[in-house]
Design an enzyme around this catalytic site. Structure first.
Site, PDB file in Angstrom:
ATOM      1  N   LYS A 106      24.425  21.918  -5.529  1.00 54.96           N
ATOM      2  CA  LYS A 106      25.374  20.809  -5.638  1.00 54.96           C
ATOM      3  C   LYS A 106      24.563  19.518  -5.658  1.00 54.96           C
ATOM      4  CE  LYS A 106      29.498  19.030  -3.219  1.00 54.96           C
ATOM      5  NZ  LYS A 106      30.373  19.225  -2.041  1.00 54.96           N
ATOM      6  N   SER A 112      35.239  20.062  -3.469  1.00 59.48           N
ATOM      7  CA  SER A 112      34.413  19.186  -4.273  1.00 59.48           C
ATOM      8  C   SER A 112      33.202  19.875  -4.911  1.00 59.48           C
ATOM      9  CB  SER A 112      33.918  18.031  -3.403  1.00 59.48           C
ATOM     10  OG  SER A 112      33.098  18.504  -2.354  1.00 59.48           O
ATOM     11  N   SER A 124      35.488  22.405   0.742  1.00 62.55           N
ATOM     12  CA  SER A 124      34.827  22.233  -0.564  1.00 62.55           C
ATOM     13  C   SER A 124      33.958  23.380  -1.050  1.00 62.55           C
ATOM     14  CB  SER A 124      33.981  20.964  -0.553  1.00 62.55           C
ATOM     15  OG  SER A 124      34.821  19.869  -0.739  1.00 62.55           O
TER      16      SER A 124
HETATM   17  N1  GLN Z   1      39.021  18.220  -0.469  1.00 68.94           N
HETATM   18  C1  GLN Z   1      38.720  17.661   0.819  1.00 68.94           C
HETATM   19  C2  GLN Z   1      38.587  16.171   0.703  1.00 68.94           C
HETATM   20  O1  GLN Z   1      38.899  15.672  -0.305  1.00 68.94           O
HETATM   21  C3  GLN Z   1      37.487  18.295   1.365  1.00 68.94           C
HETATM   22  C4  GLN Z   1      36.283  17.848   0.687  1.00 68.94           C
HETATM   23  C5  GLN Z   1      35.065  18.527   1.183  1.00 68.94           C
HETATM   24  O2  GLN Z   1      35.118  19.572   1.826  1.00 68.94           O
HETATM   25  N2  GLN Z   1      33.935  17.915   0.895  1.00 68.94           N
HETATM   26  O3  GLN Z   1      38.206  15.507   1.600  1.00 68.94           O
END
Ligand code: GLN
Length: 484
Positions: free
Chosen positions: A75, A150, A174
């Site tokens: 990532k 994400s 994420s």
């Molecule tokens: N989707 C969640 C957010 O928008 C979690 C994101 C993540 O785990 N980095 O905060």
């Protein structure tokens, strides 16, 4: 089967038997990326020359290490020496670190070959990878749908056979949510089990590095490489003697599995629920004891998460002010304008929204009303888990309430986007290990099952996942990309 389709374990055994060379694997992967990534758009950067050069010199022999010659991706929030690390943000579009994150050094030390950096929601804020400042990644099972987020680039790349495994990070879901949408394994270990040093922080008390792979065995292999104490991260824990592979057996007789009734309510797709129930039946057939449990405060976890995560993000992202690294506005005629113009130009809307919200909940007068309250909710969520784990070994739920949605479908509905993490966020709040594994399909789209464990019982989570995987073949299904 083509080389790019194989698991880490299969590739390794071919290397050991001298059937293939690392260069052949890397070439196969790079060719695959050339053919499919125009459609999937998982990669921000492909390190083609570096990978080819490295692979040339890697030979499997008696001194080979765990990952000698095996390709992987990261990532793009993990710092890589000499390779651009953008966090999918204009702010860091031209940022090239001069050091590796600890997880990256560990993969390198074990002979892994970096293939590239993967798309994500900007600074990990999002659930669809549509918030990338560069482009949206697509779900390999249906290119008109999101891969989740994400860490959507990491998930899509593994699902599309562009990589045997990849790393991601998980603050509220994420890793697990995109793994679920893309039909692969996604593991978020216990908070503290993997170093976060050199990984761009979003919310430091929730962030956890983890793994995307094609099966549980590979996930355990990578865990063995990256988990454990790091002097550079004071929250990391000494797990050096843990061998995650040793947990992988299918004998789960007598194992107690809880399914939280609150996780099967409001808004749950009935077909998703039916697939999880079917999986629980399978566990019973295998000798496990399944019982209903209650996590009553999980209902409030998502709201509290957004307060805590945004508060931490607002302080973490304060470092990006145009001074030391990242985008700088050279036109400003004083330093304060330089700070604010650099941030206004560098950050996308979601990042601005969250940093403003985070600053607000930490400000005098509102701190007690929002931040402190959220921390109290966090404690209650934690206590629910502690109580349930006195009775059961693991908890099973769906990873998400639905399958992957269409690109753009939730663009104007931030709340429904946030709802994607309602079943994964409580796990981060409590710092527990959680994995998503494939457990079926609805209209050709994958469904994920979440397995949650006690703190540092990562081995039990992997074992529970492994036992299911060995008795099913959902993880062997591949998306048809029209180019196979
Ligand atoms: N989707 C969640 C957010 O928008 C979690 C994101 C993540 O785990 N980095 O905060």
């Amino acid at each position: 089967m083509q080389l790019y389709e194989l698991t880490l374990k299969q590739l390794k055994s071919k290397l050991i038997n001298q059937e293939i060379s690392s260069s052949e694997i890397v070439d196969s992967i790079l060719d695959r990326i050339k053919v499919v990534d125009e459609k999937v758009k998982a990669f921000i950067t492909v390190t083609e020359d570096m990978a080819k050069n490295l692979a040339k010199d890697l030979k499997q022999n008696s001194e080979s290490k765990v990952l000698t010659g095996i390709p992987y991706g990261l990532k793009d929030d993990m710092c890589t020496n000499g390779v651009r690390t953008t966090c999918a943000s204009k702010m860091l579009e031209n940022f090239t670190p001069n050091y590796d994150a600890t997880v990256v050094s560990r993969l390198k030390d074990q002979g892994g070959v970096l293939i590239g950096k993967l798309n994500m929601d900007e600074f990990s804020m999002g659930s669809s990878t549509e918030q990338s400042a560069f482009f949206a990644t697509r779900n390999p099972w249906d290119l008109s749908r999101v891969p989740g987020g994400s860490s959507g680039g990491s998930a899509a790349a593994v699902a599309a056979d562009e990589l045997p495994f990849a790393l991601g990070s998980d603050t509220g879901g994420s890793i697990r949510q995109p793994a679920s949408f893309c039909g692969i394994v996604g593991f978020k270990p216990t908070y503290g089990s993997i170093s976060r040093w050199g990984v761009m922080p979003f919310a430091s008390s929730l962030d956890q590095v983890g793994i995307f792979s094609k099966d549980v065995q590979d996930c355990a292999t990578v865990m063995n490489v990256i988990a454990g104490k790091d002097q550079l991260d004071s929250t990391s824990v000494d797990l050096d003697s843990t061998d995650y592979i040793s947990y992988l057996d299918t004998n789960i007789k007598g194992m107690k599995i809880g399914f939280p009734k609150e996780y099967f309510q409001k808004g749950m797709n009935e077909e998703v629920k039916a697939l999880i129930m079917k999986a629980l039946n399978k566990y019973e057939e295998m000798g496990a004891i399944v019982q209903e449990v209650s996590l009553p405060h999980s209902e409030y976890a998502l709201q509290a998460y957004h307060v805590i995560a945004s508060a931490e993000a607002s302080t973490n992202l304060a470092r990006l002010d145009g001074v030391e690294y990242g985008l700088r506005d050279f036109q400003a005629d004083n330093v304060v304008d330089m700070f604010s113009n650099s941030r206004a130009k560098g950050f996308g809307d979601e990042v601005k929204l969250r940093t403003m919200f985070g600053t607000f909940v930490l400000s005098s007068g509102y701190y007690e009303r929002y931040y402190l309250k959220a921390m109290q909710v966090r404690r209650l969520v934690n206590e629910d888990f502690n109580k349930v784990f006195q009775d059961v070994d693991v908890i099973i739920s769906p990873t998400t309430m639905n399958t992957a949605f269409k690109i753009g479908q939730k663009a104007d509905d931030v709340l429904s986007l946030y709802m994607n993490d309602v079943l994964t966020v409580p796990v981060n709040m409590a710092g527990l290990p959680g994995i998503s594994i494939p457990c079926g399909f609805i209209d050709g789209l994958p469904v994920g099952m979440q397995i949650i464990g006690k703190p540092f019982a990562d081995g039990s989570v992997l074992k529970t996942a492994f036992a299911f995987e060995q008795n099913t073949d959902y993880h062997k299904q591949k998306p048809v990309l029209g180019v196979n």
